[in-house]
Design an enzyme around this catalytic site. Structure first.
Site, PDB file in Angstrom:
ATOM      1  N   LYS A  13       0.687  -1.109  -0.081  1.00  0.00           N
ATOM      2  CA  LYS A  13       0.003  -0.006  -0.092  1.00  0.00           C
ATOM      3  C   LYS A  13       0.862   1.228  -0.059  1.00  0.00           C
ATOM      4  O   LYS A  13       0.440   2.305  -0.620  1.00  0.00           O
ATOM      5  CB  LYS A  13      -0.955  -0.127   1.346  1.00  0.00           C
ATOM      6  CG  LYS A  13      -1.798  -1.181   1.293  1.00  0.00           C
ATOM      7  CD  LYS A  13      -2.978  -1.024   2.387  1.00  0.00           C
ATOM      8  CE  LYS A  13      -2.529  -1.043   3.813  1.00  0.00           C
ATOM      9  NZ  LYS A  13      -1.655  -2.192   4.135  1.00  0.00           N
ATOM     10  N   ARG A  88      -9.805   1.073   9.076  1.00  0.00           N
ATOM     11  CA  ARG A  88      -9.403  -0.360   9.144  1.00  0.00           C
ATOM     12  C   ARG A  88     -10.295  -1.164  10.140  1.00  0.00           C
ATOM     13  O   ARG A  88     -10.133  -2.301  10.385  1.00  0.00           O
ATOM     14  CB  ARG A  88      -8.246  -0.520  10.030  1.00  0.00           C
ATOM     15  CG  ARG A  88      -6.543  -1.070   9.382  1.00  0.00           C
ATOM     16  CD  ARG A  88      -5.702  -0.648  10.337  1.00  0.00           C
ATOM     17  NE  ARG A  88      -4.630  -1.348  10.095  1.00  0.00           N
ATOM     18  CZ  ARG A  88      -3.362  -0.788   9.561  1.00  0.00           C
ATOM     19  NH1 ARG A  88      -3.368   0.471   9.208  1.00  0.00           N
ATOM     20  NH2 ARG A  88      -1.947  -1.619   9.596  1.00  0.00           N
ATOM     21  N   ARG A 127      11.839  -7.514   4.648  1.00  0.00           N
ATOM     22  CA  ARG A 127      11.630  -6.003   4.775  1.00  0.00           C
ATOM     23  C   ARG A 127      12.533  -5.644   6.022  1.00  0.00           C
ATOM     24  O   ARG A 127      13.253  -5.038   5.974  1.00  0.00           O
ATOM     25  CB  ARG A 127      10.364  -5.617   5.005  1.00  0.00           C
ATOM     26  CG  ARG A 127      10.183  -4.074   5.190  1.00  0.00           C
ATOM     27  CD  ARG A 127       8.863  -3.736   4.630  1.00  0.00           C
ATOM     28  NE  ARG A 127       7.892  -3.464   5.826  1.00  0.00           N
ATOM     29  CZ  ARG A 127       6.877  -3.125   5.678  1.00  0.00           C
ATOM     30  NH1 ARG A 127       6.165  -2.692   4.458  1.00  0.00           N
ATOM     31  NH2 ARG A 127       5.939  -3.313   6.831  1.00  0.00           N
ATOM     32  N   ARG A 139      10.991  -1.754  12.077  1.00  0.00           N
ATOM     33  CA  ARG A 139       9.867  -1.442  12.778  1.00  0.00           C
ATOM     34  C   ARG A 139       9.485  -2.267  13.908  1.00  0.00           C
ATOM     35  O   ARG A 139       9.790  -3.444  13.821  1.00  0.00           O
ATOM     36  CB  ARG A 139       8.626  -1.351  11.861  1.00  0.00           C
ATOM     37  CG  ARG A 139       8.567  -0.217  10.763  1.00  0.00           C
ATOM     38  CD  ARG A 139       7.346  -0.498   9.966  1.00  0.00           C
ATOM     39  NE  ARG A 139       6.157  -0.780  10.434  1.00  0.00           N
ATOM     40  CZ  ARG A 139       5.079  -0.723   9.755  1.00  0.00           C
ATOM     41  NH1 ARG A 139       4.935  -0.154   8.544  1.00  0.00           N
ATOM     42  NH2 ARG A 139       3.813  -1.249  10.325  1.00  0.00           N
ATOM     43  N   ARG A 150      -0.779  -8.956  13.296  1.00  0.00           N
ATOM     44  CA  ARG A 150      -1.314  -7.994  12.324  1.00  0.00           C
ATOM     45  C   ARG A 150      -2.200  -8.643  11.171  1.00  0.00           C
ATOM     46  O   ARG A 150      -3.308  -7.937  10.776  1.00  0.00           O
ATOM     47  CB  ARG A 150      -0.210  -7.029  11.735  1.00  0.00           C
ATOM     48  CG  ARG A 150       0.391  -6.440  12.774  1.00  0.00           C
ATOM     49  CD  ARG A 150       1.971  -5.754  12.297  1.00  0.00           C
ATOM     50  NE  ARG A 150       2.080  -5.076  10.910  1.00  0.00           N
ATOM     51  CZ  ARG A 150       2.950  -4.968  10.424  1.00  0.00           C
ATOM     52  NH1 ARG A 150       4.004  -5.672  10.892  1.00  0.00           N
ATOM     53  NH2 ARG A 150       3.174  -4.226   9.256  1.00  0.00           N
TER      54      ARG A 150
END
Ligand code: AMP
Length: 196
Positions: A13, A88, A127, A139, A150
């Site tokens: 996204k 969300r 990532r 992160r 998540r």
């Protein structure tokens, strides 16, 4: 041009939002970025959100909606925006619709990036490793455990938005696992004709 990008974590996204920004010069509103900035700055919202985010759970609707309301009121959002990571939950979507209707406007398009979960798990772990290799800190929520949470949060609380927006006739779903440029091609096709 009011666009929402919908899709599970790691579906791309953020990357696609940036491409829309580059082409159409509208702001990229990422609630994840807003919340991370709040955590970094140690604001009230940041203190409330920090632990929840690190665990991969969703921050409460009212905190996020308040942040979006404030951001949408800025002059640069008047021509439009691309939202990434918001809404969300159905509660957020309903609150957001009400907010837009107050200004007599509507969402123009919701673009869903569809992606298989196992591939996303690999992608996000890569990532995190790449960030570490570059000397960046990953992160706080880019680890296997938080990622599972998540993805569960997405499936339980966010996925119902697909039907919500389909019923409104604004949804376009595309294969988010194609090469990045091919996804961008489909995203641009999905929003074709929206810009005056
Ligand atoms: P993201 O960068 O979009 O993956 O968001 C990172 C984290 O911020 C999420 O896992 C949530 O904890 C929180 N977050 C971001 N956007 C929202 C939202 N719209 N509603 C609730 N929590 C959010």
């Amino acid at each position: 041009m009011r666009i929402v990008l919908l899709g599970p974590p790691g579906a791309g996204k953020g990357t696609q939002a940036q491409r829309i920004v580059d082409k159409f010069s509208i702001p990229h509103l990422s609630t994840g970025d807003m919340l991370r900035a709040a955590v970094h700055a140690g604001t009230d919202i940041g203190r409330k959100a920090k632990e929840i985010m690190a665990e991969g759970k969703l921050v409460s609707d009212h905190l996020v909606v308040a942040a979006v309301i404030e951001r949408i009121a800025q002059p640069d959002s008047k021509r439009g925006f691309v939202l990434d990571g918001f809404p969300r939950t159905i509660g957020q979507a309903v609150a957001f619709d009400e907010l837009l209707h107050r200004d007599a406007v509507d969402l123009d398009r919701v673009v869903e990036l569809m992606a298989d979960e196992d591939i996303l798990l690999d992608r996000i772990e890569t990532r995190a490793q790449e960030a570490k290799a570059r000397g960046h800190t990953a992160r706080a929520d880019d680890n296997h455990e938080a990622l599972k949470v998540r993805l569960d949060a997405y499936n339980e609380q966010t996925a119902p938005l697909v039907e919500y927006y389909r019923a409104k006739g604004v949804l376009r779903s595309i294969d988010g696992l194609q090469a990045v440029d091919a996804v961008t091609h489909d995203v641009f096709h999905a929003i074709e004709g929206l810009m005056p």
